[in-house]
Design a protein around this motif. Structure first.
Motif, short mmCIF file in Angstrom:
data_model
loop_
_atom_site.label_atom_id
_atom_site.label_comp_id
_atom_site.label_asym_id
_atom_site.label_seq_id
_atom_site.Cartn_x
_atom_site.Cartn_y
_atom_site.Cartn_z
N SER B 422 51.69 60.21 62.88
CA SER B 422 51.89 61.62 63.23
C SER B 422 52.77 61.69 64.48
CB SER B 422 50.54 62.28 63.51
OG SER B 422 49.99 61.74 64.70
N ARG B 423 53.21 62.87 64.80
CA ARG B 423 53.97 63.06 66.04
C ARG B 423 53.12 62.66 67.25
NH1 ARG B 423 58.07 61.88 67.94
NH2 ARG B 423 58.92 62.46 65.92
N ASN B 424 51.85 63.04 67.18
CA ASN B 424 50.91 62.69 68.24
C ASN B 424 50.77 61.16 68.37
OD1 ASN B 424 48.01 62.01 69.10
ND2 ASN B 424 48.18 64.16 69.72
N ASP B 425 50.65 60.46 67.25
CA ASP B 425 50.55 58.99 67.27
C ASP B 425 51.77 58.40 67.98
OD1 ASP B 425 48.22 58.97 65.71
OD2 ASP B 425 49.32 58.74 63.82
N GLU B 426 52.94 58.86 67.56
CA GLU B 426 54.18 58.26 68.08
C GLU B 426 54.32 58.55 69.58
OE1 GLU B 426 56.33 56.51 65.81
OE2 GLU B 426 57.39 55.78 67.58
N HIS B 427 54.09 59.81 69.96
CA HIS B 427 54.24 60.17 71.37
C HIS B 427 53.24 59.42 72.25
CE1 HIS B 427 57.31 63.19 71.01
NE2 HIS B 427 57.00 63.80 72.13
N LYS B 658 64.96 65.60 82.24
CA LYS B 658 63.74 66.20 81.69
C LYS B 658 62.55 65.29 81.50
CE LYS B 658 65.56 70.00 79.16
NZ LYS B 658 65.42 70.80 77.96
N GLU B 659 62.77 63.98 81.34
CA GLU B 659 61.71 63.20 80.71
C GLU B 659 60.88 62.32 81.66
OE1 GLU B 659 63.09 61.12 77.22
OE2 GLU B 659 64.69 62.59 76.94
N GLY B 660 59.60 62.28 81.41
CA GLY B 660 58.67 61.38 82.08
C GLY B 660 57.33 61.52 81.38
N VAL B 661 56.77 60.39 80.92
CA VAL B 661 55.50 60.45 80.19
C VAL B 661 54.37 60.74 81.18
CG1 VAL B 661 53.86 59.16 78.76
CG2 VAL B 661 56.33 58.78 78.49
N ARG B 662 53.51 61.71 80.83
CA ARG B 662 52.35 62.04 81.67
C ARG B 662 51.10 61.42 81.05
NH1 ARG B 662 53.29 63.73 86.30
NH2 ARG B 662 51.31 64.85 86.34
N PHE B 663 50.32 60.75 81.87
CA PHE B 663 49.06 60.18 81.36
C PHE B 663 48.03 60.10 82.48
CE2 PHE B 663 49.57 55.91 83.20
CZ PHE B 663 50.94 55.85 83.39
N ASP B 664 46.76 60.12 82.08
CA ASP B 664 45.66 59.96 83.03
C ASP B 664 44.53 59.20 82.33
OD1 ASP B 664 44.28 61.80 81.44
OD2 ASP B 664 44.89 63.51 82.69
N GLU B 665 43.35 59.21 82.93
CA GLU B 665 42.23 58.44 82.37
C GLU B 665 41.84 58.89 80.97
OE1 GLU B 665 38.73 58.28 84.79
OE2 GLU B 665 39.72 57.15 86.38
N TRP B 673 56.56 67.50 71.36
CA TRP B 673 57.87 67.85 71.94
C TRP B 673 57.79 69.00 72.93
CZ3 TRP B 673 60.90 64.05 71.66
CH2 TRP B 673 61.07 63.28 70.51
N THR B 674 56.68 69.74 72.92
CA THR B 674 56.52 70.79 73.93
C THR B 674 56.11 70.16 75.26
OG1 THR B 674 55.80 72.27 72.17
CG2 THR B 674 55.36 72.98 74.43
N ALA B 675 55.24 69.17 75.17
CA ALA B 675 54.76 68.50 76.39
C ALA B 675 55.77 67.47 76.89
CB ALA B 675 53.43 67.83 76.11
N TYR B 676 56.66 67.04 76.04
CA TYR B 676 57.67 66.05 76.42
C TYR B 676 59.01 66.52 75.87
CZ TYR B 676 59.79 61.43 77.28
OH TYR B 676 60.57 60.39 77.74
N PRO B 677 59.60 67.53 76.52
CA PRO B 677 60.84 68.10 75.96
C PRO B 677 62.04 67.18 76.17
CG PRO B 677 60.18 69.29 77.96
CD PRO B 677 59.13 68.23 77.72
N ILE B 678 63.01 67.30 75.27
CA ILE B 678 64.28 66.56 75.39
C ILE B 678 65.44 67.56 75.36
CG2 ILE B 678 63.36 64.45 74.40
CD1 ILE B 678 64.76 65.16 71.75
N LEU B 679 66.61 67.07 75.71
CA LEU B 679 67.80 67.93 75.81
C LEU B 679 68.13 68.56 74.44
CD1 LEU B 679 69.28 68.12 78.52
CD2 LEU B 679 71.03 66.62 77.60
N THR B 680 68.54 69.83 74.47
CA THR B 680 68.88 70.52 73.21
C THR B 680 70.35 70.95 73.22
OG1 THR B 680 68.25 72.67 74.06
CG2 THR B 680 66.52 71.38 72.99
#
Lengths: 151, 741
Positions: B422-427, B658-665, B673-680
């Protein structure tokens, strides 16, 4: 069990009404054009035309488009006889991996149908909701402008 | 032995055993083992000297081209076809290309590092040239003429006496089972018909019309749909799961639980998704505590035990006389590959216990071996067949999805099982490009010239590709009997990894480059376009720009003081000229920036100049136009190279803006793609790319060359526009606005 009219042909599909149109097109009707990209209507890879309007098939229940005219990439042209728009994409070599192109072509087709002579700005605006990760954007814009010019 | 088994020195010494040892299943091993000495052969032809490993004349006037390197959207198969068709003197339409199928192609390792033409392309080019020469020598006998007097047109050989024969009639169904001699040189540039000429990509028409070409489009008979339920966060352990409820759902054929690995197989795709969702809701997990987050990762990197690796240490005694010492620290977050098509694979377990995995992996042989390791199968029982996927830009979820499919297929022998993440899996689960900290230090004399240059890197690994080991496969780490992630190593010279492009191409009197290589992981990480080059070039090129500014010298001129390689100078100067550097007019809120690197210090030379506008009130950056020149040596596909450089510019702008992966515990928060947008489209500027062609010189890899220079050129333009140096990517409006206060 939805009755779907796809690329001019009617199909009785043995799928539940709430199955996403994307999976019905790909799995039941064996069409390759519309692609799974996100399942969230965020990227546009799954775009098809429903009565000429671009629709994200990944979030469209198959049962909701019964009787409407559904057009997929295959409905525009074939590898032997591509449509003018598809040919313009080929002429501009507007691809790297090519995965997003279904959405790019279908969204551009919808744009050209309602506005045959778009400005470059119009094209960018129409495609802003379609994501490409290879960075082929400017080639895609050139392809759409070429198709418009050669129409 | 037929006439096409020409005894070379090698086969004579070994009594022809090579011909016997060659089998369809394992072409690799036999030749690799045998090849200890012999002629100096270029690229991967060294590994596979037999011409039939690369090219086979087939009925119907076809030429089968066998490539271990694979298509990942870079147009490589077209480049291979150009090379083969030119050297063999056949129409390019005669080529039938097979790549990445471990059952038939040479093992060329991984398709990565911008090396496919350098290694695979030259092998095909020379194999084709040798095959042509070999065919001509036999035709000469047959036609009663000197080989040198024969002419070839589209595989048809004609003698001065008018007699002619085609390649296919000449071999009469046999293969040319000889080894390369190393004595046949490829054609001169002037005689080329395809190399360096505009040749349309062979794969594009199918991709434009919905013909079957992607792995996603394969539907083998009897295929079932699988989905895997991943943990909420790295290292989470499954405590409980309601298998019974999901098993009873419509269409579900099987639920597979093995430790913390959960998978489901169903008749229909949406049924598999629904069952996976139900399993996900019912699963209880135990999370790891105290793991680093995307906010704390930079401090984490600098405080972890690390391997210290020095790759350059040249002292300048005069540095002690420095008038000034300047320091700066740069930060790069985790970046996603961000493929548009999530990872997909189809695996089938045969009645004999063999496993066939159809995959878009970049490393079919090593992935097959890793899957065999995971399943406890002998290596030869697992084969991979490469099929094209969406662009990957490095090592994404491709191999993990292949392993997922294999685990599910093992539970359903005889049925092909298809996995699509899924998109979630890949992200959330792809291995990202590692976060890095780079600290720069320079000692300057009283005129602002550089006496000593110090470059210090903190990074986790940039390489956890399968490499034949199950521990590198995501699902294997979560099985009841888990495979541990192997301790990673940093890649060494000449390509390097975290320290890629760490050594400046500029010639400074004193230079020190060292890496603090952290063996642990804060987030999953592996090869992402350019590896450490992006952060290192960002740091070098931002820093030298600041030093030029300090010395009150134009940044192009300042760089040229230290840049001695004439090809590098030409690329930089040409870029400045394309951009209109010397006649550029400053205006409020507007800035220009330039940057340069030679990728890996051994591949393509690329400079990028761009103009940006910064809205000081909002912090929004808009790139107005980009100019870039590259020198990639001899060019096989002009348009293909431009496409790669331009794509890299766009992707690097996207990373930087734009990009940087956000993560926590609780896990990765960049879930879509909303939480990790790329150039359009509307954010992408006009981009002018020009190439300096050098026919006859070595091919230089190009696919990753523009990542570093683009980000740095942008950073320099923002500095020019605002007077503030930003050293932490991404340059999102909130960060810029905060920095301008």
């Amino acid at each position: 069990m939805p009755k779907l009219k796809v690329n001019g042909r009617s199909h009785d599909v043995a799928a539940p009404d709430d199955a996403p149109l994307l999976y019905v097109l790909r799995n039941d009707l064996q069409l390759n054009g519309p692609k799974f990209g996100c399942g969230l209507a965020q990227c546009g890879a799954c775009t098809v035309l429903v009565d000429g309007q671009p629709v994200r098939s990944c979030v469209t229940p198959a049962g909701s488009v019964t009787g409407q005219d559904i057009t997929t990439l295959e409905g525009l042209g074939t590898i032997e006889a591509p449509s003018r728009l598809q040919q313009a994409f080929i002429d501009e070599q507007a691809a790297q991996c090519g995965y997003c192109l279904n959405g790019m072509i279908m969204a551009s087709q919808a744009l050209l149908s309602r506005n045959p002579k778009p400005s470059e700005q119009d094209v960018r605006h129409a495609l802003d909701g379609n994501l490409c990760r290879c960075g082929v954007h400017n080639r895609i814009v050139r392809a759409v402008m070429r198709a418009s010019r050669e129409a | 032995m037929n006439m096409f088994v020409k005894p070379s020195r090698r086969t004579l010494l070994q009594g022809g055993s090579l011909t016997v040892a060659f089998s369809l299943i394992a072409p690799a091993l036999a030749q690799k083992a045998a090849k200890q000495e012999g002629p100096a052969l270029p690229g991967d032809l060294k590994l596979y000297p037999k011409l039939s490993s690369w090219l086979r004349l087939e009925e119907g006037g076809k030429v089968r081209l066998l490539a271990g390197k694979v298509e990942i959207g870079q147009g490589i198969l077209t480049a291979f076809a150009q090379l083969a068709a030119d050297e063999l003197d056949v129409d390019i339409k005669r080529l039938v290309i097979v790549s990445g199928d471990t059952r038939v192609v040479p093992d060329e390792g991984v398709t990565a590092g911008s090396q496919s033409v350098q290694y695979g392309g030259v092998a095909i080019q020379h194999a084709a040239a040798e095959l042509r020469a070999h065919l001509l020598s036999h035709a000469a006998e047959k036609l009663g003429a000197e080989a040198a007097a024969l002419k070839v047109a589209d595989g048809s050989i004609t003698a001065p006496n008018g007699k002619s024969i085609t390649y296919w009639d000449l071999v009469a169904g046999q293969q040319v089972e000889v080894e390369a001699t190393g004595e046949v040189k490829p054609k001169a540039a002037a005689q080329r018909r395809y190399i360096g000429k505009p040749v349309p990509r062979v794969d594009i028409p199918a991709k434009m019309t919905g013909a079957l070409i992607f792995i996603q489009d394969l539907r083998p008979e009897g295929m079932l749909h699988g989905r895997v339920v991943r943990p909420p966060a790295y290292g989470a352990k499954l405590v409980s799961l309601d298998v019974a409820a999901a098993s009873a759902m419509p269409g579900v054929a099987k639920v597979v639980r093995d430790g913390s690995f959960i998978g489901v197989i169903a008749q229909r795709e949406e049924q598999a998704i629904a069952a996976a969702d139900a399993l996900r809701r019912s699963a209880k997990w135990e999370l790891l505590k105290g793991t680093p987050t995307s906010d704390t990762v930079y401090d984490w990197l600098k405080t972890q035990p690390a391997k210290d690796i020095v790759i350059k240490d040249v002292a300048n005694p005069a540095a002690s006389q420095a008038k000034d010492v300047v320091e700066a620290e740069f930060r790069r977050p985790y970046h996603m590959h961000g493929t548009i098509g999530p990872s997909t694979a189809i695996a089938t377990m045969g009645a004999d216990g063999s496993m066939l995995v159809q995959t878009h992996t970049q490393s079919p042989f090593e992935t097959a071996a890793a899957i065999a390791n995971m399943l406890g199968l002998p290596k030869e029982k697992v084969q991979c067949e490469h099929k094209q996927g969406a662009g990957c830009y490095g090592h994404n979820g491709m191999d993990d999805a292949a392993a997922d499919a294999a685990l599910l297929a093992r539970a359903m022998p005889g049925r092909p099982v298809r996995i699509q993440w899924s998109r979630n899996d890949e992200h959330k689960w792809e291995p990202y490009g590692s976060a890095m900290v780079v600290r720069m230090k320079a000692s300057l004399d009283d005129k602002g010239d550089i006496l000593d240059w110090d470059h210090e890197i903190w990074s986790t690994s940039h390489g956890t590709r399968p490499g034949g080991k199950a521990g590198n496969l995501l699902p294997a780490q979560y099985l009841e009997k888990p495979f541990a992630l192997p301790t990673p190593v940093n890649g060494g010279a000449p390509n390097y990894a975290a320290d890629r492009n760490g050594i400046p191409l500029y010639e400074f009197p004193g230079v020190h480059v060292r890496t603090h290589f952290v063996e642990k992981f804060a987030a999953r990480a592996s090869s992402t376009r350019g590896l450490g080059a992006y952060a290192n070039v960002m740091a070098i090129e931002s820093f030298i720009d600041d030093l030029a500014r300090r010395a009150k010298v134009d940044p192009v001129e300042y760089r040229l003081r230290y840049l001695k390689d004439p090809r590098a100078r030409e690329v930089l100067q040409k870029t400045a000229e394309m951009f209109g550097w010397s006649k550029w007019q400053a205006a409020p809120g507007k800035g220009r920036g330039i940057a340069f690197a030679r990728y890996k210090n051994l591949a393509t030379y690329t400079a990028v100049a761009l103009e940006a506008e910064v809205d000081k009130a909002t912090g929004a950056i808009r790139v107005k136009r980009v100019s870039s020149a590259s020198d990639c040596g001899d060019i096989v596909s002009h348009d293909g190279v431009i496409n790669q450089i331009e794509g890299g510019v766009v992707q690097s702008l996207s990373w930087t803006l734009k990009e940087g992966v956000r993560f926590d515990e609780t896990g990765v928060r960049s879930e879509d793609w909303t939480a990790y947008p790329i150039l359009t489209f509307s954010e992408i500027p006009p981009i002018d790319i020009q190439l300096i062609d050098r026919p006859g010189t070595p091919f230089l890899g190009t696919g990753e060359a523009s990542q570093g220079p683009t980000g740095a050129a942008l950073a320099n333009a923002v500095m020019d526009a605002t007077g503030v140096r930003f050293r932490e990517v991404p340059f999102v409006p909130s960060r810029i606005r905060a920095g301008l206060v």
